[in-house]
Design a protein around this motif. Structure first.
Motif, PDB file in Angstrom:
ATOM      1  N   ASP A   1       0.853  -1.183   0.000  1.00 40.21           N
ATOM      2  CA  ASP A   1       0.000   0.000   0.000  1.00 40.21           C
ATOM      3  C   ASP A   1       0.889   1.234   0.000  1.00 40.21           C
ATOM      4  N   PRO A   2       1.391   1.633  -1.176  1.00 42.25           N
ATOM      5  CA  PRO A   2       2.341   2.752  -1.269  1.00 42.25           C
ATOM      6  C   PRO A   2       1.807   4.071  -0.717  1.00 42.25           C
ATOM      7  N   ASP A   3       0.484   4.201  -0.596  1.00 41.35           N
ATOM      8  CA  ASP A   3      -0.085   5.455  -0.102  1.00 41.35           C
ATOM      9  C   ASP A   3       0.341   5.785   1.325  1.00 41.35           C
ATOM     10  N   VAL A   4       0.730   4.777   2.109  1.00 38.74           N
ATOM     11  CA  VAL A   4       1.115   5.043   3.493  1.00 38.74           C
ATOM     12  C   VAL A   4       2.630   5.090   3.680  1.00 38.74           C
ATOM     13  N   ALA A   5       3.367   4.924   2.612  1.00 38.06           N
ATOM     14  CA  ALA A   5       4.829   4.825   2.707  1.00 38.06           C
ATOM     15  C   ALA A   5       5.461   6.049   3.355  1.00 38.06           C
ATOM     16  N   ASP A   6       4.842   7.224   3.207  1.00 36.50           N
ATOM     17  CA  ASP A   6       5.415   8.449   3.761  1.00 36.50           C
ATOM     18  C   ASP A   6       4.821   8.831   5.113  1.00 36.50           C
ATOM     19  N   CYS A   7       4.040   7.943   5.709  1.00 31.77           N
ATOM     20  CA  CYS A   7       3.461   8.226   7.016  1.00 31.77           C
ATOM     21  C   CYS A   7       4.577   8.417   8.045  1.00 31.77           C
ATOM     22  N   ASN A   8       4.498   9.489   8.809  1.00 29.56           N
ATOM     23  CA  ASN A   8       5.509   9.786   9.831  1.00 29.56           C
ATOM     24  C   ASN A   8       5.286   8.874  11.039  1.00 29.56           C
ATOM     25  N   PRO A   9       6.223   7.974  11.343  1.00 32.40           N
ATOM     26  CA  PRO A   9       6.007   7.033  12.451  1.00 32.40           C
ATOM     27  C   PRO A   9       5.795   7.717  13.797  1.00 32.40           C
ATOM     28  N   LYS A  10       6.452   8.851  14.023  1.00 29.88           N
ATOM     29  CA  LYS A  10       6.266   9.547  15.295  1.00 29.88           C
ATOM     30  C   LYS A  10       4.852  10.077  15.439  1.00 29.88           C
ATOM     31  N   LYS A  11       4.274  10.517  14.321  1.00 34.20           N
ATOM     32  CA  LYS A  11       2.897  11.014  14.357  1.00 34.20           C
ATOM     33  C   LYS A  11       1.881   9.881  14.368  1.00 34.20           C
ATOM     34  N   ALA A  12       2.315   8.686  13.976  1.00 31.37           N
ATOM     35  CA  ALA A  12       1.414   7.534  13.980  1.00 31.37           C
ATOM     36  C   ALA A  12       1.159   7.019  15.391  1.00 31.37           C
ATOM     37  N   LEU A  13       2.089   7.282  16.297  1.00 32.48           N
ATOM     38  CA  LEU A  13       1.957   6.826  17.673  1.00 32.48           C
ATOM     39  C   LEU A  13       0.980   7.710  18.449  1.00 32.48           C
ATOM     40  N   PHE A  14       0.140   7.078  19.266  1.00 38.65           N
ATOM     41  CA  PHE A  14      -0.738   7.822  20.161  1.00 38.65           C
ATOM     42  C   PHE A  14       0.000   8.114  21.466  1.00 38.65           C
ATOM     43  N   ARG A  15      -0.331   9.234  22.067  1.00 33.52           N
ATOM     44  CA  ARG A  15       0.229   9.588  23.369  1.00 33.52           C
ATOM     45  C   ARG A  15      -0.326   8.659  24.437  1.00 33.52           C
ATOM     46  N   ILE A  16       0.445   8.429  25.476  1.00 35.06           N
ATOM     47  CA  ILE A  16      -0.026   7.586  26.572  1.00 35.06           C
ATOM     48  C   ILE A  16      -0.887   8.387  27.548  1.00 35.06           C
ATOM     49  N   ASN A  17      -0.781   9.691  27.501  1.00 37.57           N
ATOM     50  CA  ASN A  17      -1.593  10.542  28.372  1.00 37.57           C
ATOM     51  C   ASN A  17      -3.043  10.542  27.913  1.00 37.57           C
ATOM     52  N   ARG A  18      -3.956  10.402  28.851  1.00 42.20           N
ATOM     53  CA  ARG A  18      -5.383  10.469  28.542  1.00 42.20           C
ATOM     54  C   ARG A  18      -5.857  11.915  28.592  1.00 42.20           C
ATOM     55  N   ASP A  19      -6.847  12.242  27.772  1.00 45.97           N
ATOM     56  CA  ASP A  19      -7.487  13.552  27.828  1.00 45.97           C
ATOM     57  C   ASP A  19      -8.595  13.460  28.882  1.00 45.97           C
ATOM     58  N   ILE A  20      -8.365  14.013  30.043  1.00 44.49           N
ATOM     59  CA  ILE A  20      -9.310  13.863  31.150  1.00 44.49           C
ATOM     60  C   ILE A  20     -10.113  15.142  31.410  1.00 44.49           C
ATOM     61  N   ARG A  21     -10.008  16.098  30.497  1.00 44.20           N
ATOM     62  CA  ARG A  21     -10.676  17.387  30.733  1.00 44.20           C
ATOM     63  C   ARG A  21     -12.173  17.248  30.947  1.00 44.20           C
ATOM     64  N   PHE A  22     -12.814  16.403  30.157  1.00 41.70           N
ATOM     65  CA  PHE A  22     -14.266  16.260  30.254  1.00 41.70           C
ATOM     66  C   PHE A  22     -14.670  14.834  30.641  1.00 41.70           C
ATOM     67  N   ALA A  23     -13.725  14.087  31.201  1.00 43.45           N
ATOM     68  CA  ALA A  23     -13.979  12.682  31.537  1.00 43.45           C
ATOM     69  C   ALA A  23     -14.256  12.506  33.027  1.00 43.45           C
ATOM     70  N   ASN A  24     -15.158  11.572  33.329  1.00 42.38           N
ATOM     71  CA  ASN A  24     -15.406  11.233  34.723  1.00 42.38           C
ATOM     72  C   ASN A  24     -14.239  10.423  35.290  1.00 42.38           C
ATOM     73  N   ASP A  25     -13.627   9.627  34.421  1.00 44.51           N
ATOM     74  CA  ASP A  25     -12.460   8.827  34.799  1.00 44.51           C
ATOM     75  C   ASP A  25     -11.225   9.725  34.734  1.00 44.51           C
ATOM     76  N   LYS A  26     -10.657  10.001  35.864  1.00 44.78           N
ATOM     77  CA  LYS A  26      -9.539  10.949  35.936  1.00 44.78           C
ATOM     78  C   LYS A  26      -8.170  10.270  35.951  1.00 44.78           C
ATOM     79  N   ARG A  27      -8.109   8.971  35.660  1.00 44.46           N
ATOM     80  CA  ARG A  27      -6.800   8.323  35.578  1.00 44.46           C
ATOM     81  C   ARG A  27      -6.007   8.979  34.446  1.00 44.46           C
ATOM     82  N   PRO A  28      -4.765   9.375  34.714  1.00 42.45           N
ATOM     83  CA  PRO A  28      -4.029  10.200  33.737  1.00 42.45           C
ATOM     84  C   PRO A  28      -3.430   9.456  32.549  1.00 42.45           C
ATOM     85  N   TYR A  29      -3.299   8.115  32.644  1.00 42.14           N
ATOM     86  CA  TYR A  29      -2.570   7.409  31.586  1.00 42.14           C
ATOM     87  C   TYR A  29      -3.374   6.249  30.993  1.00 42.14           C
ATOM     88  N   LYS A  30      -3.183   6.057  29.703  1.00 44.59           N
ATOM     89  CA  LYS A  30      -3.722   4.874  29.038  1.00 44.59           C
ATOM     90  C   LYS A  30      -2.884   3.671  29.456  1.00 44.59           C
TER      91      LYS A  30
END
Length: 229
Positions: free
Chosen positions: A51-80
């Motif tokens: 699938d040549p269309d993904v060949a230029d995908c930036n691996p660093k941008k492909a990774l998700f952060r381990i930090n959770r977005d807890i701004r509007f969440a009832n679950d306040k645990r900070p990390y995935k």
């Protein structure tokens, strides 16, 4: 990468999901994160061969952060408690950002590996465009889902969050009405890494993503039409 170490770290994180523990164990996290980045970098190169269309995908941008977005969440645990990545042609991970179809995988604290291909919860305009494409060419869509390798590897589309009633504006008697009720157009499979660690996880992932290619390719050709057009 060292999968046993990753699963061990994530398991401990699940039991100690707080900033103090994470700061103390940050050196472990940094090593595992770097190994995960190497895995994703190689995986992008392997997927790019079919699938040549993904060949230029930036691996660093492909990774998700381990930090959770807890701004509007009832679950306040900070990390995935999982490491995850999404490889797309656009380079964008999130559907809300217009990321489009993705090759996604994650490894969680229980040692479960989830491998997926397609679009998870696309925004309203995109979702309607996909449904209209299906309604306009049901035979073409069903041909994709009946692809032998796709079906053997993943089974049918996941129906998480499926509508009870037909979406507004679509024929309830359509032969593909069940698929028009979907909110996501994605296939996935889960396996345990605890029972048997793969000899080459990257190669295994690339092989399974190759089987998801028909769905990813079909979704990629769907033109998103804004409701403002």
């Amino acid at each position: 990468m060292h999968l046993r170490d990753l699963i061990q770290f994530l398991g401990e994180l699940a039991e100690n999901n707080n900033r103090a523990w994470f700061v103390m164990n940050k050196p472990r996290y940094d090593i595992l994160r770097e190994e995960f980045l190497v895995l994703v970098t190689r995986l992008i190169a392997d997927i790019g061969k079919f699938d040549p269309d993904v060949a230029d995908c930036n691996p660093k941008k492909a990774l998700f952060r381990i930090n959770r977005d807890i701004r509007f969440a009832n679950d306040k645990r900070p990390y995935k408690t999982y490491f995850s990545a999404a490889i797309t042609a656009s380079g964008l991970k999130k559907p809300s950002q217009g990321g489009g179809p993705a090759y996604y995988f994650h490894i969680n604290e229980q040692g479960q590996l989830l491998v997926a291909g397609g679009e998870y919860m696309p925004p309203a305009d995109r979702l309607r465009s996909i449904r209209e494409q299906i309604a306009g060419d049901p035979a073409g869509f069903m041909k994709v889902l009946k692809n032998k390798k796709l079906k053997e590897t993943f089974g049918d589309l996941q129906d998480e969050g499926k509508l009870v009633r037909p979406p507004k504006g679509f024929d309830p008697d359509s032969p593909v009405i069940d698929y028009l009720k979907h909110k996501s157009y994605i296939v996935w499979k889960e396996t345990s890494l605890k029972s048997a660690l793969p000899a080459n996880l990257g190669k295994d992932l690339a092989a399974e993503f190759r089987h998801a290619l028909p769905l990813v390719t079909w979704l990629r050709q769907v033109r998103t039409i804004s409701t403002e057009e």
